[in-house]
Design a protein around this motif. Structure first.
Motif, PDB file in Angstrom:
ATOM      1  N   PRO A  25     107.339  14.520  41.329  1.00  0.00           N
ATOM      2  CA  PRO A  25     107.667  15.434  40.663  1.00  0.00           C
ATOM      3  C   PRO A  25     108.553  16.623  41.442  1.00  0.00           C
ATOM      4  CG  PRO A  25     105.366  14.847  39.845  1.00  0.00           C
ATOM      5  CD  PRO A  25     105.705  14.134  41.226  1.00  0.00           C
ATOM      6  N   ASP A  26     107.994  16.450  42.689  1.00  0.00           N
ATOM      7  CA  ASP A  26     108.956  17.596  43.456  1.00  0.00           C
ATOM      8  C   ASP A  26     110.258  17.237  43.714  1.00  0.00           C
ATOM      9  OD1 ASP A  26     106.350  19.260  43.617  1.00  0.00           O
ATOM     10  OD2 ASP A  26     105.957  18.405  45.820  1.00  0.00           O
ATOM     11  N   GLN A  27     110.600  15.989  43.459  1.00  0.00           N
ATOM     12  CA  GLN A  27     112.162  15.643  43.693  1.00  0.00           C
ATOM     13  C   GLN A  27     112.891  16.016  42.673  1.00  0.00           C
ATOM     14  OE1 GLN A  27     110.992  11.786  44.477  1.00  0.00           O
ATOM     15  NE2 GLN A  27     111.823  11.710  46.659  1.00  0.00           N
ATOM     16  N   LEU A  28     112.291  16.300  41.589  1.00  0.00           N
ATOM     17  CA  LEU A  28     113.225  16.684  40.145  1.00  0.00           C
ATOM     18  C   LEU A  28     113.383  18.325  40.231  1.00  0.00           C
ATOM     19  CD1 LEU A  28     111.205  14.554  37.759  1.00  0.00           C
ATOM     20  CD2 LEU A  28     113.451  13.967  38.706  1.00  0.00           C
ATOM     21  N   VAL A  29     114.838  18.497  39.957  1.00  0.00           N
ATOM     22  CA  VAL A  29     115.259  19.925  40.239  1.00  0.00           C
ATOM     23  C   VAL A  29     115.970  20.328  38.985  1.00  0.00           C
ATOM     24  CG1 VAL A  29     114.963  20.154  42.559  1.00  0.00           C
ATOM     25  CG2 VAL A  29     117.062  19.681  41.758  1.00  0.00           C
ATOM     26  N   PRO A  30     116.189  21.617  38.432  1.00  0.00           N
ATOM     27  CA  PRO A  30     117.117  21.748  37.637  1.00  0.00           C
ATOM     28  C   PRO A  30     118.479  21.613  38.024  1.00  0.00           C
ATOM     29  CG  PRO A  30     116.390  23.944  38.385  1.00  0.00           C
ATOM     30  CD  PRO A  30     115.703  22.695  39.299  1.00  0.00           C
ATOM     31  N   THR A  31     119.259  20.786  37.187  1.00  0.00           N
ATOM     32  CA  THR A  31     120.774  20.433  37.622  1.00  0.00           C
ATOM     33  C   THR A  31     121.524  20.880  36.291  1.00  0.00           C
ATOM     34  OG1 THR A  31     120.406  18.282  37.079  1.00  0.00           O
ATOM     35  CG2 THR A  31     120.173  18.701  39.064  1.00  0.00           C
ATOM     36  N   ILE A  32     121.107  20.952  35.339  1.00  0.00           N
ATOM     37  CA  ILE A  32     122.162  21.260  33.976  1.00  0.00           C
ATOM     38  C   ILE A  32     121.146  22.462  33.181  1.00  0.00           C
ATOM     39  CG2 ILE A  32     123.014  20.537  31.816  1.00  0.00           C
ATOM     40  CD1 ILE A  32     124.081  19.082  34.378  1.00  0.00           C
ATOM     41  N   ASP A  33     121.871  23.525  32.998  1.00  0.00           N
ATOM     42  CA  ASP A  33     121.320  24.762  32.541  1.00  0.00           C
ATOM     43  C   ASP A  33     121.208  24.405  30.901  1.00  0.00           C
ATOM     44  OD1 ASP A  33     123.712  25.366  31.116  1.00  0.00           O
ATOM     45  OD2 ASP A  33     124.292  27.163  32.586  1.00  0.00           O
ATOM     46  N   PRO A  34     120.648  25.616  30.437  1.00  0.00           N
ATOM     47  CA  PRO A  34     120.157  25.336  28.927  1.00  0.00           C
ATOM     48  C   PRO A  34     121.417  25.165  28.173  1.00  0.00           C
ATOM     49  CG  PRO A  34     118.784  27.028  29.846  1.00  0.00           C
ATOM     50  CD  PRO A  34     119.814  26.591  30.701  1.00  0.00           C
ATOM     51  N   PHE A  35     122.629  25.416  28.543  1.00  0.00           N
ATOM     52  CA  PHE A  35     124.131  25.549  27.757  1.00  0.00           C
ATOM     53  C   PHE A  35     124.860  24.321  28.203  1.00  0.00           C
ATOM     54  CE2 PHE A  35     122.708  29.875  28.717  1.00  0.00           C
ATOM     55  CZ  PHE A  35     122.871  30.443  27.238  1.00  0.00           C
ATOM     56  N   GLY A  36     124.186  23.483  28.969  1.00  0.00           N
ATOM     57  CA  GLY A  36     124.858  22.026  29.102  1.00  0.00           C
ATOM     58  C   GLY A  36     125.787  22.351  30.483  1.00  0.00           C
ATOM     59  N   ALA A  37     125.998  23.293  31.003  1.00  0.00           N
ATOM     60  CA  ALA A  37     126.718  23.344  32.196  1.00  0.00           C
ATOM     61  C   ALA A  37     125.924  23.086  33.470  1.00  0.00           C
ATOM     62  CB  ALA A  37     127.156  24.964  32.211  1.00  0.00           C
ATOM     63  N   GLU A  38     126.716  22.933  34.431  1.00  0.00           N
ATOM     64  CA  GLU A  38     126.087  22.433  35.763  1.00  0.00           C
ATOM     65  C   GLU A  38     125.409  23.692  36.241  1.00  0.00           C
ATOM     66  OE1 GLU A  38     127.124  20.750  40.418  1.00  0.00           O
ATOM     67  OE2 GLU A  38     128.631  21.123  38.690  1.00  0.00           O
ATOM     68  N   TYR A  39     124.057  23.563  36.693  1.00  0.00           N
ATOM     69  CA  TYR A  39     123.299  24.464  37.245  1.00  0.00           C
ATOM     70  C   TYR A  39     123.474  24.693  38.734  1.00  0.00           C
ATOM     71  CZ  TYR A  39     119.278  27.353  38.521  1.00  0.00           C
ATOM     72  OH  TYR A  39     118.414  28.439  38.806  1.00  0.00           O
ATOM     73  N   LEU A  40     124.380  25.462  39.161  1.00  0.00           N
ATOM     74  CA  LEU A  40     124.764  25.932  40.629  1.00  0.00           C
ATOM     75  C   LEU A  40     123.465  26.708  41.422  1.00  0.00           C
ATOM     76  CD1 LEU A  40     128.520  26.796  40.141  1.00  0.00           C
ATOM     77  CD2 LEU A  40     127.394  24.451  40.779  1.00  0.00           C
ATOM     78  N   ARG A  41     122.495  25.963  41.665  1.00  0.00           N
ATOM     79  CA  ARG A  41     121.257  26.849  42.096  1.00  0.00           C
ATOM     80  C   ARG A  41     121.368  26.900  43.939  1.00  0.00           C
ATOM     81  NH1 ARG A  41     121.137  21.569  41.601  1.00  0.00           N
ATOM     82  NH2 ARG A  41     120.325  20.240  43.082  1.00  0.00           N
ATOM     83  N   THR A  42     120.536  27.690  44.136  1.00  0.00           N
ATOM     84  CA  THR A  42     120.408  28.212  45.546  1.00  0.00           C
ATOM     85  C   THR A  42     119.237  27.796  46.139  1.00  0.00           C
ATOM     86  OG1 THR A  42     119.966  30.479  45.226  1.00  0.00           O
ATOM     87  CG2 THR A  42     122.294  29.953  45.532  1.00  0.00           C
ATOM     88  N   SER A  43     118.236  27.220  45.159  1.00  0.00           N
ATOM     89  CA  SER A  43     116.979  26.858  45.613  1.00  0.00           C
ATOM     90  C   SER A  43     116.553  25.652  44.368  1.00  0.00           C
ATOM     91  CB  SER A  43     115.865  28.098  45.671  1.00  0.00           C
ATOM     92  OG  SER A  43     115.601  28.522  44.150  1.00  0.00           O
ATOM     93  N   ASN A  44     115.212  25.320  44.749  1.00  0.00           N
ATOM     94  CA  ASN A  44     114.828  24.021  43.786  1.00  0.00           C
ATOM     95  C   ASN A  44     114.190  24.607  42.365  1.00  0.00           C
ATOM     96  OD1 ASN A  44     115.493  22.108  45.652  1.00  0.00           O
ATOM     97  ND2 ASN A  44     113.345  21.662  46.288  1.00  0.00           N
ATOM     98  N   VAL A  45     114.388  25.899  42.155  1.00  0.00           N
ATOM     99  CA  VAL A  45     113.701  26.495  41.007  1.00  0.00           C
ATOM    100  C   VAL A  45     114.974  27.446  40.389  1.00  0.00           C
ATOM    101  CG1 VAL A  45     111.271  26.188  41.465  1.00  0.00           C
ATOM    102  CG2 VAL A  45     112.735  28.466  42.093  1.00  0.00           C
ATOM    103  N   CYS A  46     114.638  27.527  39.064  1.00  0.00           N
ATOM    104  CA  CYS A  46     115.655  28.514  38.390  1.00  0.00           C
ATOM    105  C   CYS A  46     115.246  29.881  38.504  1.00  0.00           C
ATOM    106  CB  CYS A  46     115.629  27.969  36.916  1.00  0.00           C
ATOM    107  SG  CYS A  46     114.218  28.313  36.016  1.00  0.00           S
ATOM    108  N   GLU A  47     115.983  30.806  37.818  1.00  0.00           N
ATOM    109  CA  GLU A  47     115.739  31.994  37.974  1.00  0.00           C
ATOM    110  C   GLU A  47     114.498  32.632  37.158  1.00  0.00           C
ATOM    111  OE1 GLU A  47     119.243  34.018  36.815  1.00  0.00           O
ATOM    112  OE2 GLU A  47     120.262  33.495  38.816  1.00  0.00           O
ATOM    113  N   ARG A  48     114.036  31.742  36.214  1.00  0.00           N
ATOM    114  CA  ARG A  48     112.861  31.883  35.285  1.00  0.00           C
ATOM    115  C   ARG A  48     111.744  31.382  35.632  1.00  0.00           C
ATOM    116  NH1 ARG A  48     114.699  33.737  29.459  1.00  0.00           N
ATOM    117  NH2 ARG A  48     117.008  34.296  29.883  1.00  0.00           N
TER     118      ARG A  48
END
Length: 85
Positions: free
Chosen positions: A49-72
């Motif tokens: 499970p640790d290999q799965l990270v957010p890649t698409i945000d709730p609006f369907g756009a690519e999630y440009l993350r700076t870490s393995n977790v979202c802001e929430r």
């Protein structure tokens, strides 16, 4: 090595029988995938499970993350403290 979606109260994971790979879901609406796998639907599964990270945000756009977790991101321990307030 920091937090992962697997440490967040909004994420859930299931082990797929037969393949022994995990698939993840985020109740906040993020799509969790393995960013090291380029093809779909293979990127929706991982050995851990640790290999799965957010890649698409709730609006369907690519999630440009700076870490393995979202802001929430919210740890279970933090959620328990907030519930007591």
């Amino acid at each position: 090595m920091g937090y992962h979606c697997s440490d967040c109260v909004y994420a859930s994971f299931s082990l797929q029988e037969g393949s022994d790979l995990y698939q993840g879901a985020c109740s906040r609406g993020y799509t969790l995938t393995n960013p090291h796998v380029e093809t779909s639907p293979e990127n929706h599964f991982a050995e851990s499970p640790d290999q799965l990270v957010p890649t698409i945000d709730p609006f369907g756009a690519e999630y440009l993350r700076t870490s393995n977790v979202c802001e929430r991101f919210l740890r279970p321990a933090d959620a328990a403290i907030e519930a007591q307030r």
